[in-house]
Motif scaffolding. Structure first.
Motif, short mmCIF file in Angstrom:
data_model
loop_
_atom_site.label_atom_id
_atom_site.label_comp_id
_atom_site.label_asym_id
_atom_site.label_seq_id
_atom_site.Cartn_x
_atom_site.Cartn_y
_atom_site.Cartn_z
N ARG A 1 4.99 3.42 16.09
CA ARG A 1 4.47 2.17 15.52
C ARG A 1 3.36 2.44 14.50
NH1 ARG A 1 5.61 0.85 20.89
NH2 ARG A 1 7.08 -0.87 21.14
N VAL A 2 3.55 3.46 13.71
CA VAL A 2 2.61 3.79 12.64
C VAL A 2 3.14 3.20 11.33
CG1 VAL A 2 1.61 5.65 11.24
CG2 VAL A 2 1.82 5.94 13.72
N THR A 3 2.35 2.36 10.69
CA THR A 3 2.76 1.78 9.41
C THR A 3 2.28 2.69 8.29
OG1 THR A 3 2.58 -0.45 10.31
CG2 THR A 3 2.61 -0.24 7.91
N ILE A 4 3.22 3.24 7.54
CA ILE A 4 2.87 4.15 6.44
C ILE A 4 2.27 3.33 5.30
CG2 ILE A 4 3.71 5.91 4.83
CD1 ILE A 4 3.97 6.68 7.81
N PRO A 5 1.06 3.65 4.87
CA PRO A 5 0.41 2.85 3.82
C PRO A 5 1.11 2.95 2.46
CG PRO A 5 -0.88 4.82 4.32
CD PRO A 5 0.20 4.75 5.35
N ARG B 1 6.18 3.56 -4.74
CA ARG B 1 5.55 4.76 -4.20
C ARG B 1 5.23 5.74 -5.31
NH1 ARG B 1 4.69 3.70 1.40
NH2 ARG B 1 5.67 1.68 1.46
N LYS B 2 4.36 6.65 -5.01
CA LYS B 2 4.06 7.72 -5.95
C LYS B 2 4.80 8.96 -5.48
CE LYS B 2 -0.32 5.77 -7.44
NZ LYS B 2 -1.76 5.96 -7.62
N VAL B 3 5.87 9.28 -6.18
CA VAL B 3 6.76 10.37 -5.76
C VAL B 3 6.79 11.45 -6.83
CG1 VAL B 3 9.09 10.97 -5.04
CG2 VAL B 3 8.19 8.71 -4.49
N ILE C 1 -0.87 11.00 11.65
CA ILE C 1 -0.23 10.85 10.33
C ILE C 1 -1.15 10.12 9.35
CG2 ILE C 1 1.66 9.69 9.11
CD1 ILE C 1 3.44 10.31 11.55
N LEU C 2 -1.89 9.13 9.84
CA LEU C 2 -2.71 8.31 8.95
C LEU C 2 -3.97 9.02 8.46
CD1 LEU C 2 -2.35 4.81 10.68
CD2 LEU C 2 -1.09 5.76 8.74
N ASN C 3 -4.21 10.23 8.95
CA ASN C 3 -5.34 11.03 8.43
C ASN C 3 -4.98 11.68 7.10
OD1 ASN C 3 -6.91 10.43 10.59
ND2 ASN C 3 -6.63 12.40 11.65
N TYR C 4 -3.71 11.56 6.68
CA TYR C 4 -3.23 12.25 5.48
C TYR C 4 -2.84 11.25 4.40
CZ TYR C 4 -3.54 16.01 8.74
OH TYR C 4 -4.06 16.90 9.66
N THR C 5 -3.00 11.69 3.16
CA THR C 5 -2.75 10.79 2.02
C THR C 5 -1.48 11.16 1.26
OG1 THR C 5 -4.13 12.20 0.62
CG2 THR C 5 -5.22 10.34 1.70
N ALA C 6 -0.88 12.30 1.63
CA ALA C 6 0.34 12.75 0.95
C ALA C 6 1.20 13.53 1.93
CB ALA C 6 0.00 13.61 -0.26
N VAL C 7 2.52 13.46 1.72
CA VAL C 7 3.46 14.19 2.58
C VAL C 7 4.33 15.09 1.71
CG1 VAL C 7 5.19 14.00 4.41
CG2 VAL C 7 3.57 12.14 4.05
N VAL C 8 4.58 16.32 2.20
CA VAL C 8 5.41 17.28 1.47
C VAL C 8 6.76 17.36 2.18
CG1 VAL C 8 5.62 19.64 0.62
CG2 VAL C 8 3.35 18.57 0.80
N LYS D 1 -2.60 19.58 -8.98
CA LYS D 1 -3.08 18.53 -9.89
C LYS D 1 -3.64 17.34 -9.12
CE LYS D 1 0.01 19.53 -13.79
NZ LYS D 1 1.17 19.05 -14.59
N HIS D 2 -3.29 17.25 -7.84
CA HIS D 2 -3.80 16.19 -6.97
C HIS D 2 -4.59 16.83 -5.83
CE1 HIS D 2 -0.35 14.41 -9.08
NE2 HIS D 2 -0.97 13.26 -8.95
N LYS D 3 -5.59 17.59 -6.24
CA LYS D 3 -6.34 18.46 -5.31
C LYS D 3 -7.09 17.70 -4.22
CE LYS D 3 -8.60 22.93 -6.01
NZ LYS D 3 -7.42 23.78 -6.03
N THR D 4 -7.38 16.41 -4.47
CA THR D 4 -8.18 15.65 -3.50
C THR D 4 -7.32 15.08 -2.36
OG1 THR D 4 -7.92 13.65 -4.84
CG2 THR D 4 -9.89 14.99 -5.23
N GLU D 5 -6.00 15.20 -2.49
CA GLU D 5 -5.12 14.66 -1.43
C GLU D 5 -5.20 15.51 -0.16
OE1 GLU D 5 -3.76 11.83 -1.90
OE2 GLU D 5 -3.89 11.68 -4.08
#
Length: 248
Positions: free
Chosen positions: A78-82, A107-109, A53-60, A126-130
């Motif tokens: 025990r994964v802490t979501i950043p 959060r950015k929603v 999960i922590l390899n990703y910067t956004a969730v759909v 618009k957030h192509k780098t995520e």
């Protein structure tokens, strides 16, 4: 004559639901009883997909089920979501549901307006780098994957929950005396067959919402009496009202 209808969905939370108007207007009994339920994968099952999960910067998120199971799995593992994680949701209602797990304002929603993923993809572009993680059910199509591929977005789909039959009790089987059954997914028809292997339609009317559900009715050799949506009736309640008007 249709007098007792089984709606294979949870009972509406609002008393203003059109279903209750229909019950009064046509003097029919509506029983809300889901044929299917959603259960989350265990951490052990999820790890088999080798997704970090922590390899990703956004969730759909396409549903509340997806939100519940994403955060439940994260907690179990025990994964802490950043704090920096971004969330893209198909509706504002789903976006607001995130508040159950995290402070919304920090959060950015982002969310669409139509309830369709097509409406969210332009926001993602618009957030192509995520790097996008998409929690899904075990029953899903490849259309979303193909859509995100076509936009050259970095993404990974993963199964976090599954749809299973919500089995009937022996008492429920014995009291199965409905004049009409309304289905909303192919999985609902799978559950019908599982719970009633000797089911014979006879005079029982069957209604289906969505082309995939209607196709499943035909595949099982059953007669489809009510289909929605149609150009004239976009909802199941609209189609049901019209059916009862013409068949009462």
């Amino acid at each position: 004559m249709v007098k007792k209808i089984l709606v294979s969905q949870p009972r509406p939370t609002s008393e203003k639901s059109p279903y209750f108007d229909i019950a009064r207007e046509y003097n029919v009994e509506l029983v809300f009883r889901p044929f299917i339920k959603v259960e989350g994968l265990t951490a052990k099952e999820f790890r088999q997909q080798k997704v970090n999960i922590l390899n990703y910067t956004a969730v759909v998120f396409t549903s509340r089920h997806a939100i519940d199971n994403f955060f439940n799995l994260a907690k179990e593992m025990r994964v802490t979501i950043p704090e920096t994680m971004k969330y893209f949701c198909v509706t504002e209602t789903i976006a607001l549901y995130i508040q159950k797990y995290v402070q919304y304002r920090k959060r950015k929603v982002f969310f669409g307006n139509t309830g369709k993923i097509d409406d969210v993809v332009p926001l993602m572009v618009k957030h192509k780098t995520e790097k996008y993680l998409v929690p899904m059910s075990d029953i899903h199509s490849n259309s979303l994957t193909e859509m995100l591929d076509s936009k050259k977005l970095i993404h990974k789909e993963c199964v976090m929950y599954r749809t299973v039959s919500d089995d009937f009790t022996p008492e429920e089987v014995e009291k199965f005396d409905y004049d009409m059954l309304l289905f909303f997914s192919p999985a609902g028809l799978n559950a019908l067959t599982k719970n009633f292997p000797d089911f014979e339609q006879g005079d029982i009317k069957i209604g289906a919402f969505g082309p995939a559900t209607a196709k499943e009715v035909a595949n099982r050799g059953l007669r489809l009496d009510l289909k929605a949506p149609t150009p004239e009736f976009t909802s199941m309640t609209g189609a049901l009202r019209d059916f009862l008007k013409n068949n009462s």
